[in-house]
Scaffold this motif. Sequence first.
Motif, PDB file in Angstrom:
ATOM      1  N   ASP A 187       0.825  -1.204   0.000  1.00  0.00           N
ATOM      2  CA  ASP A 187       0.000   0.000   0.000  1.00  0.00           C
ATOM      3  C   ASP A 187       0.860   1.256   0.000  1.00  0.00           C
ATOM      4  O   ASP A 187       0.526   2.250  -0.629  1.00  0.00           O
ATOM      5  N   THR A 188       1.958   1.199   0.750  1.00  0.00           N
ATOM      6  CA  THR A 188       2.782   2.404   0.855  1.00  0.00           C
ATOM      7  C   THR A 188       3.773   2.527  -0.296  1.00  0.00           C
ATOM      8  O   THR A 188       4.398   3.558  -0.464  1.00  0.00           O
ATOM      9  N   LEU A 189       3.915   1.461  -1.044  1.00  0.00           N
ATOM     10  CA  LEU A 189       4.890   1.468  -2.133  1.00  0.00           C
ATOM     11  C   LEU A 189       4.340   2.238  -3.337  1.00  0.00           C
ATOM     12  O   LEU A 189       3.261   1.939  -3.826  1.00  0.00           O
ATOM     13  N   ALA A 190       5.121   3.230  -3.767  1.00  0.00           N
ATOM     14  CA  ALA A 190       4.644   4.043  -4.889  1.00  0.00           C
ATOM     15  C   ALA A 190       5.133   3.441  -6.196  1.00  0.00           C
ATOM     16  O   ALA A 190       6.314   3.508  -6.509  1.00  0.00           O
ATOM     17  N   MET A 191       4.230   2.818  -6.908  1.00  0.00           N
ATOM     18  CA  MET A 191       4.537   2.327  -8.263  1.00  0.00           C
ATOM     19  C   MET A 191       3.230   2.109  -9.018  1.00  0.00           C
ATOM     20  O   MET A 191       2.152   2.193  -8.434  1.00  0.00           O
ATOM     21  N   PRO A 229      17.441   2.918 -10.741  1.00  0.00           N
ATOM     22  CA  PRO A 229      18.340   3.865 -10.088  1.00  0.00           C
ATOM     23  C   PRO A 229      18.165   3.858  -8.564  1.00  0.00           C
ATOM     24  O   PRO A 229      17.137   3.380  -8.073  1.00  0.00           O
ATOM     25  N   PRO A 230      19.147   4.387  -7.820  1.00  0.00           N
ATOM     26  CA  PRO A 230      19.046   4.425  -6.359  1.00  0.00           C
ATOM     27  C   PRO A 230      17.849   5.256  -5.915  1.00  0.00           C
ATOM     28  O   PRO A 230      17.525   6.268  -6.536  1.00  0.00           O
ATOM     29  N   GLY A 231      17.186   4.807  -4.863  1.00  0.00           N
ATOM     30  CA  GLY A 231      16.081   5.578  -4.300  1.00  0.00           C
ATOM     31  C   GLY A 231      14.757   5.369  -4.993  1.00  0.00           C
ATOM     32  O   GLY A 231      13.840   6.172  -4.860  1.00  0.00           O
ATOM     33  N   THR A 232      14.636   4.275  -5.735  1.00  0.00           N
ATOM     34  CA  THR A 232      13.368   4.032  -6.428  1.00  0.00           C
ATOM     35  C   THR A 232      12.538   2.950  -5.729  1.00  0.00           C
ATOM     36  O   THR A 232      11.501   2.556  -6.230  1.00  0.00           O
ATOM     37  N   GLY A 233      13.036   2.470  -4.588  1.00  0.00           N
ATOM     38  CA  GLY A 233      12.203   1.584  -3.779  1.00  0.00           C
ATOM     39  C   GLY A 233      12.504   0.102  -3.896  1.00  0.00           C
ATOM     40  O   GLY A 233      11.626  -0.717  -3.631  1.00  0.00           O
ATOM     41  N   ASN A 384      -0.065   9.016   0.808  1.00  0.00           N
ATOM     42  CA  ASN A 384       0.568   8.441   1.997  1.00  0.00           C
ATOM     43  C   ASN A 384       1.127   9.496   2.940  1.00  0.00           C
ATOM     44  O   ASN A 384       1.001   9.383   4.146  1.00  0.00           O
ATOM     45  N   TYR A 385       1.781  10.488   2.362  1.00  0.00           N
ATOM     46  CA  TYR A 385       2.482  11.452   3.212  1.00  0.00           C
ATOM     47  C   TYR A 385       1.563  12.576   3.700  1.00  0.00           C
ATOM     48  O   TYR A 385       1.735  13.069   4.804  1.00  0.00           O
ATOM     49  N   LEU A 386       0.623  12.992   2.868  1.00  0.00           N
ATOM     50  CA  LEU A 386      -0.203  14.144   3.237  1.00  0.00           C
ATOM     51  C   LEU A 386      -1.670  13.776   3.450  1.00  0.00           C
ATOM     52  O   LEU A 386      -2.444  14.579   3.947  1.00  0.00           O
TER      53      LEU A 386
HETATM   54  N1  LIG Z   1       8.558   3.332  -4.710  1.00  0.00           N
HETATM   55  C1  LIG Z   1       8.615   3.893  -3.506  1.00  0.00           C
HETATM   56  N2  LIG Z   1       7.512   4.011  -2.757  1.00  0.00           N
HETATM   57  C2  LIG Z   1       7.541   4.573  -1.546  1.00  0.00           C
HETATM   58  N3  LIG Z   1       8.651   5.055  -0.980  1.00  0.00           N
HETATM   59  C3  LIG Z   1       9.776   4.975  -1.673  1.00  0.00           C
HETATM   60  C4  LIG Z   1       9.819   4.381  -2.964  1.00  0.00           C
HETATM   61  N4  LIG Z   1      11.080   4.438  -3.413  1.00  0.00           N
HETATM   62  C5  LIG Z   1      11.798   5.021  -2.462  1.00  0.00           C
HETATM   63  N5  LIG Z   1      11.039   5.352  -1.407  1.00  0.00           N
HETATM   64  C6  LIG Z   1      11.502   6.011  -0.184  1.00  0.00           C
HETATM   65  O1  LIG Z   1      12.874   6.293  -0.351  1.00  0.00           O
HETATM   66  C7  LIG Z   1      13.677   5.635   0.615  1.00  0.00           C
HETATM   67  C8  LIG Z   1      14.784   4.860  -0.083  1.00  0.00           C
HETATM   68  O2  LIG Z   1      14.238   3.810  -0.847  1.00  0.00           O
HETATM   69  P1  LIG Z   1      14.924   2.394  -1.010  1.00  0.00           P
HETATM   70  O3  LIG Z   1      15.938   2.189   0.046  1.00  0.00           O
HETATM   71  O4  LIG Z   1      13.849   1.399  -1.121  1.00  0.00           O
HETATM   72  O5  LIG Z   1      15.624   2.614  -2.409  1.00  0.00           O
HETATM   73  P2  LIG Z   1      16.531   1.610  -3.211  1.00  0.00           P
HETATM   74  O6  LIG Z   1      15.943   1.518  -4.574  1.00  0.00           O
HETATM   75  O7  LIG Z   1      16.712   0.362  -2.463  1.00  0.00           O
HETATM   76  O8  LIG Z   1      17.893   2.409  -3.314  1.00  0.00           O
HETATM   77  P3  LIG Z   1      19.376   1.814  -3.464  1.00  0.00           P
HETATM   78  O9  LIG Z   1      19.530   1.380  -4.886  1.00  0.00           O
HETATM   79  O10 LIG Z   1      20.229   2.991  -3.156  1.00  0.00           O
HETATM   80  O11 LIG Z   1      19.511   0.709  -2.482  1.00  0.00           O
HETATM   81  C9  LIG Z   1      12.779   4.714   1.370  1.00  0.00           C
HETATM   82  O12 LIG Z   1      12.964   4.906   2.731  1.00  0.00           O
HETATM   83  C10 LIG Z   1      11.378   5.087   0.988  1.00  0.00           C
HETATM   84  O13 LIG Z   1      10.780   5.793   2.018  1.00  0.00           O
END
Ligand SMILES: Nc1ncnc2c1ncn2[C@@H]1O[C@H](COP(=O)(O)OP(=O)(O)OP(=O)(O)O)[C@@H](O)[C@H]1O
Length: 486
Positions: A187-191, A229-233, A384-386
């Motif tokens: 639910d919290t995962l944004a995709m 990429p980094p930070g995409t979940g 989720n956030y707001l």
């Molecule tokens: N698709 C997503 N939905 C919700 N939150 C996300 C999503 N992607 C990233 N975030 C937020 O960003 C933060 C970092 O995400 P996450 O650690 O899952 O990225 P990652 O893809 O594993 O990065 P890395 O490649 O650097 O390991 C998480 O704490 C989360 O809160």
Amino acid sequence: FCQSLLHTVFPPELRFASIKLFHRIFSYFSSYCYYDITEIDGVNTNELYNAVQLYLSSSASISGTRLSLTRGLNSSSITFGLSNNDRLTDTFNNVTVEWEHIVTQRQSQTFSWRPLPEEKRGFTLRVRKKNKQLVLNSYLDYVMETASELRRKNQDRLLYTNSRGGSLDSRGHPWESVPFKHPSTFDTLAMDAEKKSEIIADLMDFANGEAFYQKTGRAWKRGYLLYGPPGTGKSSMIAAMANYLGYDIYDLELTEVNTNSELRKLLMKTSSKSIIVIEDIDCSINLTNRNKNNGGGGGGSRKHTYDAVSPPGGDDGGGNTITLSGLLNFTDGLWSCCGSERIFVFTTNHIEKLDPALLRSGRMDMHIHMSYCSFQSLKILLRNYLGFDESDLGEEVLAELEAVVVDAAMTPADVSEVLIKNRRDKRKAVAEVVEALKVRAERNRMRLKSEVDDEEQEKRALDSDKEGCEEKGDHNVEDADDEKIH
Ligand SMILES: Nc1ncnc2c1ncn2[C@@H]1O[C@H](COP(=O)(O)OP(=O)(O)OP(=O)(O)O)[C@@H](O)[C@H]1O
Ligand SMILES: [Mg+2]
């Protein structure tokens, strides 16, 4: 009086023998047999006792007016149990059995290597003699299985790591565990919604697919590759999978593993119903698959060998000798089936660096691309956030967001950072997100434009070079002709 007479007239040995005889006669004529399951078996804890206790907790609703409640360490829910000397009946395959919980005070503290509890607890199982075989062959197994299922459900997930290197703990385990309390869910995962429901359906099919895997002769395991990429979940997705299925996670740190056999041992010590994760696979192992021609004296055969990993320092003579083939055996070989219901998840930021051998179906059954924020995922983050739905945002803002979100190429991590920073003022948070997206989109457009300009310039330069060459070439031809003429 009778008792004292009995005590004085009969010596203790005789008394004991007569009680034994009485029991024998009683059990001969009785149509029941009894099994005692004590809490402590010698000096060891009897696992069956704990399993029965947990199993009976699930039938608590059936009967029983007095129940004991417990809440275990690391557990987030309360379980029910039988109180002293309470009975409960259970039915299995149309056979009725009766459980009784018996608690007696321990007489005197006998010598033992560890302090024993003051009470002696045990369950007594009463079954009809004709059902004895059924109980021994399948009922107790069923109890054990149900109990471990319950334990898994009641307890929070565990996160295991092999950060200790190859060393084992006092119980011979190479994994260290901590309670896993990641709040990420689907639910919290944004995709995108379709992608999400496809993954959920795939996981569900897997978890319920024992019969299917049995029928098709496949090992009950599945591989997912998360890339992007980094930070995409990617890590958040793994946590969501674990929370959804109720599986434990084994986070395998490949750089801590020295040899292929160590890798195999680690695999053997994982439990079923678990997710085995190797994060950033491209960074932790040199995954190039090389065809080395083993020509010189080796029988001349062409062997398919894989590169050994060089230690992170680049020192090739080091002890880390995991190979790609070792890793492939880990996920796909015969050893991967020792245990069942396992999910392998690999993550990488650079899918193009991975060897095709690793990517083929069967190893990585599903490739999941985690990408920059789309309009859909942006809306999930705002919700989720707001707590804002589309109606709260208004059409104008929505249109603005939609116009820039793709060009902005912002990761969900970047967007959530903006939202967290401004979460006290929701309207401001939305405005900031719009602004951040616009700035990013503009920057990307500029970058793209300058890249296109550069390309064009390069092309022009190349073209003019070519023309120059041709002209020069023509000259040469003319010169040559001239020479001929002369
Ligand atoms: N698709 C997503 N939905 C919700 N939150 C996300 C999503 N992607 C990233 N975030 C937020 O960003 C933060 C970092 O995400 P996450 O650690 O899952 O990225 P990652 O893809 O594993 O990065 P890395 O490649 O650097 O390991 C998480 O704490 C989360 O809160
Ligand atoms: Mg990650």
